[in-house]
Design a protein around this motif. Sequence first.
Motif, PDB file in Angstrom:
ATOM      1  N   ALA A 270       0.870  -1.182   0.000  1.00 32.31           N
ATOM      2  CA  ALA A 270       0.000   0.000   0.000  1.00 32.31           C
ATOM      3  C   ALA A 270       0.904   1.228   0.000  1.00 32.31           C
ATOM      4  O   ALA A 270       1.516   1.549   1.017  1.00 32.31           O
ATOM      5  CB  ALA A 270      -0.919  -0.001   1.213  1.00 32.31           C
ATOM      6  N   VAL A 271       1.001   1.902  -1.163  1.00 32.69           N
ATOM      7  CA  VAL A 271       1.908   3.040  -1.294  1.00 32.69           C
ATOM      8  C   VAL A 271       1.219   4.176  -2.047  1.00 32.69           C
ATOM      9  O   VAL A 271       0.299   3.957  -2.835  1.00 32.69           O
ATOM     10  CB  VAL A 271       3.212   2.649  -2.029  1.00 32.69           C
ATOM     11  CG1 VAL A 271       4.051   1.724  -1.180  1.00 32.69           C
ATOM     12  CG2 VAL A 271       2.907   2.006  -3.375  1.00 32.69           C
ATOM     13  N   ASP A 272       1.705   5.389  -1.801  1.00 36.10           N
ATOM     14  CA  ASP A 272       1.159   6.553  -2.501  1.00 36.10           C
ATOM     15  C   ASP A 272       1.563   6.560  -3.973  1.00 36.10           C
ATOM     16  O   ASP A 272       0.770   6.958  -4.831  1.00 36.10           O
ATOM     17  CB  ASP A 272       1.647   7.839  -1.833  1.00 36.10           C
ATOM     18  CG  ASP A 272       1.168   7.971  -0.398  1.00 36.10           C
ATOM     19  OD1 ASP A 272       0.138   7.364  -0.067  1.00 36.10           O
ATOM     20  OD2 ASP A 272       1.842   8.660   0.384  1.00 36.10           O
ATOM     21  N   ARG A 273       2.795   6.119  -4.260  1.00 34.48           N
ATOM     22  CA  ARG A 273       3.295   6.084  -5.644  1.00 34.48           C
ATOM     23  C   ARG A 273       3.934   4.731  -5.908  1.00 34.48           C
ATOM     24  O   ARG A 273       4.797   4.293  -5.146  1.00 34.48           O
ATOM     25  CB  ARG A 273       4.334   7.191  -5.885  1.00 34.48           C
ATOM     26  CG  ARG A 273       3.808   8.600  -5.770  1.00 34.48           C
ATOM     27  CD  ARG A 273       4.940   9.613  -5.803  1.00 34.48           C
ATOM     28  NE  ARG A 273       5.713   9.537  -7.038  1.00 34.48           N
ATOM     29  CZ  ARG A 273       7.031   9.321  -7.081  1.00 34.48           C
ATOM     30  NH1 ARG A 273       7.726   9.138  -5.974  1.00 34.48           N
ATOM     31  NH2 ARG A 273       7.659   9.296  -8.254  1.00 34.48           N
ATOM     32  N   LEU A 274       3.524   4.079  -6.977  1.00 36.16           N
ATOM     33  CA  LEU A 274       4.103   2.811  -7.412  1.00 36.16           C
ATOM     34  C   LEU A 274       4.743   3.030  -8.772  1.00 36.16           C
ATOM     35  O   LEU A 274       4.069   3.419  -9.729  1.00 36.16           O
ATOM     36  CB  LEU A 274       3.031   1.727  -7.499  1.00 36.16           C
ATOM     37  CG  LEU A 274       3.515   0.303  -7.769  1.00 36.16           C
ATOM     38  CD1 LEU A 274       4.293  -0.230  -6.569  1.00 36.16           C
ATOM     39  CD2 LEU A 274       2.333  -0.612  -8.080  1.00 36.16           C
ATOM     40  N   ASN A 284      -1.844   5.920  -5.210  1.00 32.50           N
ATOM     41  CA  ASN A 284      -2.740   5.261  -4.245  1.00 32.50           C
ATOM     42  C   ASN A 284      -2.900   3.775  -4.583  1.00 32.50           C
ATOM     43  O   ASN A 284      -4.019   3.261  -4.684  1.00 32.50           O
ATOM     44  CB  ASN A 284      -4.105   5.953  -4.233  1.00 32.50           C
ATOM     45  CG  ASN A 284      -4.003   7.409  -3.836  1.00 32.50           C
ATOM     46  OD1 ASN A 284      -3.143   7.792  -3.042  1.00 32.50           O
ATOM     47  ND2 ASN A 284      -4.870   8.238  -4.407  1.00 32.50           N
ATOM     48  N   ALA A 285      -1.768   3.119  -4.734  1.00 33.73           N
ATOM     49  CA  ALA A 285      -1.762   1.724  -5.193  1.00 33.73           C
ATOM     50  C   ALA A 285      -1.824   0.750  -4.019  1.00 33.73           C
ATOM     51  O   ALA A 285      -1.137   0.917  -3.009  1.00 33.73           O
ATOM     52  CB  ALA A 285      -0.506   1.452  -6.011  1.00 33.73           C
ATOM     53  N   VAL A 304      -4.733   4.389  -9.093  1.00 34.71           N
ATOM     54  CA  VAL A 304      -5.189   5.487  -9.937  1.00 34.71           C
ATOM     55  C   VAL A 304      -4.104   5.761 -10.967  1.00 34.71           C
ATOM     56  O   VAL A 304      -2.938   5.968 -10.607  1.00 34.71           O
ATOM     57  CB  VAL A 304      -5.464   6.754  -9.104  1.00 34.71           C
ATOM     58  CG1 VAL A 304      -5.866   7.907 -10.014  1.00 34.71           C
ATOM     59  CG2 VAL A 304      -6.547   6.483  -8.067  1.00 34.71           C
ATOM     60  N   ALA A 305      -4.471   5.733 -12.254  1.00 32.65           N
ATOM     61  CA  ALA A 305      -3.503   5.949 -13.323  1.00 32.65           C
ATOM     62  C   ALA A 305      -3.092   7.414 -13.402  1.00 32.65           C
ATOM     63  O   ALA A 305      -3.672   8.289 -12.751  1.00 32.65           O
ATOM     64  CB  ALA A 305      -4.094   5.488 -14.654  1.00 32.65           C
ATOM     65  N   ALA A 306      -2.081   7.685 -14.240  1.00 31.06           N
ATOM     66  CA  ALA A 306      -1.550   9.038 -14.362  1.00 31.06           C
ATOM     67  C   ALA A 306      -2.591  10.037 -14.834  1.00 31.06           C
ATOM     68  O   ALA A 306      -2.544  11.218 -14.473  1.00 31.06           O
ATOM     69  CB  ALA A 306      -0.341   9.031 -15.304  1.00 31.06           C
ATOM     70  N   ASP A 307      -3.562   9.582 -15.640  1.00 31.99           N
ATOM     71  CA  ASP A 307      -4.595  10.499 -16.135  1.00 31.99           C
ATOM     72  C   ASP A 307      -5.767  10.651 -15.170  1.00 31.99           C
ATOM     73  O   ASP A 307      -6.777  11.290 -15.482  1.00 31.99           O
ATOM     74  CB  ASP A 307      -5.098  10.028 -17.495  1.00 31.99           C
ATOM     75  CG  ASP A 307      -5.737   8.642 -17.435  1.00 31.99           C
ATOM     76  OD1 ASP A 307      -5.809   8.065 -16.317  1.00 31.99           O
ATOM     77  OD2 ASP A 307      -6.152   8.129 -18.492  1.00 31.99           O
ATOM     78  N   LEU A 313      -7.233  -4.483 -11.429  1.00 34.11           N
ATOM     79  CA  LEU A 313      -6.785  -5.658 -12.162  1.00 34.11           C
ATOM     80  C   LEU A 313      -6.779  -6.852 -11.226  1.00 34.11           C
ATOM     81  O   LEU A 313      -6.227  -6.792 -10.129  1.00 34.11           O
ATOM     82  CB  LEU A 313      -5.376  -5.431 -12.722  1.00 34.11           C
ATOM     83  CG  LEU A 313      -4.718  -6.620 -13.439  1.00 34.11           C
ATOM     84  CD1 LEU A 313      -5.495  -6.994 -14.690  1.00 34.11           C
ATOM     85  CD2 LEU A 313      -3.263  -6.291 -13.780  1.00 34.11           C
ATOM     86  N   ALA A 314      -7.447  -7.927 -11.645  1.00 34.97           N
ATOM     87  CA  ALA A 314      -7.467  -9.162 -10.869  1.00 34.97           C
ATOM     88  C   ALA A 314      -6.860 -10.272 -11.702  1.00 34.97           C
ATOM     89  O   ALA A 314      -7.273 -10.498 -12.841  1.00 34.97           O
ATOM     90  CB  ALA A 314      -8.889  -9.522 -10.460  1.00 34.97           C
TER      91      ALA A 314
END
Length: 322
Positions: A270-274, A284-285, A304-307, A313-314
Amino acid sequence: DKIGWKSDEVSGAATAGVNARFLLGRPGERSVLQNWTVIADLDDVGLKRRLEGRQLGAITGMASLSPGTVFGEVDATIDGVPARIAFAEPLEPNPVGERSLTITTELEKSQLQAILPTLDDVVDGALSATLVRSGDTYRAAIDLSAARLRLPATGWSKGPGVPASLSFDMTTDDNALSLTNAKLEGEGFHAEGRAEADGAGLKSVTIDKAAFSRSDDFSGSVRREDGGFKVALTGRSLDARAGLARLRAGGMASATDTGTRQAPLDLSIAVDRLIGFGGEELRNATIAFRQQASGAPVADIAAVAADGSPLRLAIQKRGEGR
């Protein structure tokens, strides 16, 4: 006699010089031994009794014994591993000075595996070490530059030839090993925390703060569980490229590169940036990854993607996808 050793428990040779000072009495009076010192040149001395759980042999060097203390500096083997030992030991009934012990050694891969098999999954290769005893604890300083270093289940490793050093406080109890105040430093990476190992191998690693690449800023833990590892990582930023490369190579669960049966892995992130390959970045990954000893991995990824668009994804076993 005073320390409870018998002559047949010691082998080898020693050349000893004795300096004694007497106060001679008058005729009919008893002479008094005022002081004495024994300096011994030890040659291939072996001890049949273990000291603090270790077997000492091939002891060669100088030792000095006087009332209240013994000290010296010798070359010896500790459980078959060559080492340099400097020591001082106060002796009863009137001890003099402070107890001290410094051990320096260089370990080849086979020697390291023989004396610390519990760390075989973590360190692979030669290293040099200095251990200084303080009470029941050893302060260790280790040069890991020539060794391969792995953090099980994360995909991160350091290859031979990459400068690195490790320092920690170490206590041992039978097959249990506890490392505290640990600090790993190297070219482009550092970490602080603590670890435990036992007869079955690495037991746990607690990472208080770490950066194994310039983009990292995280903490976490690695625990041995059900024959595998349970890993939890949290923080501001995590460079996931090492883990992705390990997945491409066939999985992350194996602690070694033998290509044989992999150990189970339960990984949560659980990280702010992956951060991934090609500068790709997710915010928020959260990742839940599981891999058993055999079979395909199972993963659930939300971010959340860059856009700004949400990503989910599972990855499930064949026939269970959705």
